[in-house]
Design a protein around this motif. Sequence first.
Motif, PDB file in Angstrom:
ATOM      1  N   SER A   3       1.598   1.432  12.568  1.00 38.84           N
ATOM      2  CA  SER A   3       1.596   1.052  11.165  1.00 38.84           C
ATOM      3  C   SER A   3       0.818   2.078  10.347  1.00 38.84           C
ATOM      4  N   VAL A   4       1.179   2.168   9.095  1.00 41.91           N
ATOM      5  CA  VAL A   4       0.545   3.110   8.172  1.00 41.91           C
ATOM      6  C   VAL A   4      -0.089   2.308   7.050  1.00 41.91           C
ATOM      7  N   SER A   5      -1.274   2.726   6.630  1.00 36.79           N
ATOM      8  CA  SER A   5      -1.933   1.994   5.555  1.00 36.79           C
ATOM      9  C   SER A   5      -1.117   2.121   4.270  1.00 36.79           C
ATOM     10  N   PRO A   6      -1.117   1.086   3.445  1.00 37.11           N
ATOM     11  CA  PRO A   6      -0.363   1.131   2.191  1.00 37.11           C
ATOM     12  C   PRO A   6      -0.803   2.280   1.283  1.00 37.11           C
ATOM     13  N   LEU A   7      -2.080   2.610   1.292  1.00 37.65           N
ATOM     14  CA  LEU A   7      -2.564   3.710   0.455  1.00 37.65           C
ATOM     15  C   LEU A   7      -1.979   5.044   0.919  1.00 37.65           C
ATOM     16  N   PHE A   8      -1.958   5.273   2.230  1.00 39.04           N
ATOM     17  CA  PHE A   8      -1.395   6.507   2.767  1.00 39.04           C
ATOM     18  C   PHE A   8       0.103   6.577   2.484  1.00 39.04           C
ATOM     19  N   ALA A   9       0.814   5.478   2.674  1.00 43.47           N
ATOM     20  CA  ALA A   9       2.246   5.445   2.409  1.00 43.47           C
ATOM     21  C   ALA A   9       2.542   5.737   0.942  1.00 43.47           C
ATOM     22  N   THR A  11       0.672   7.489  -1.094  1.00 44.66           N
ATOM     23  CA  THR A  11       0.349   8.896  -1.335  1.00 44.66           C
ATOM     24  C   THR A  11       1.482   9.800  -0.887  1.00 44.66           C
TER      25      THR A  11
END
Length: 64
Positions: A3-9, A11
Amino acid sequence: MASVSPLFAATVWAAEKDKYNAIFKETTVEGSRGILRALPVDALIGNPEKYNALNWDESLLSGR
């Protein structure tokens, strides 16, 4: 799949959007040092298909 953090996604999405805006919305400009011509959009449209660059994320996930 990790999973990827929403902030990273968000960005990554914003950076990709800015990249496409810079390429496809540019205009020809003229200054004191000459003319800087915009890239022809028609010539750019065919390149992603030619180099199989469309849907690259799907091909990575499926192992193709």
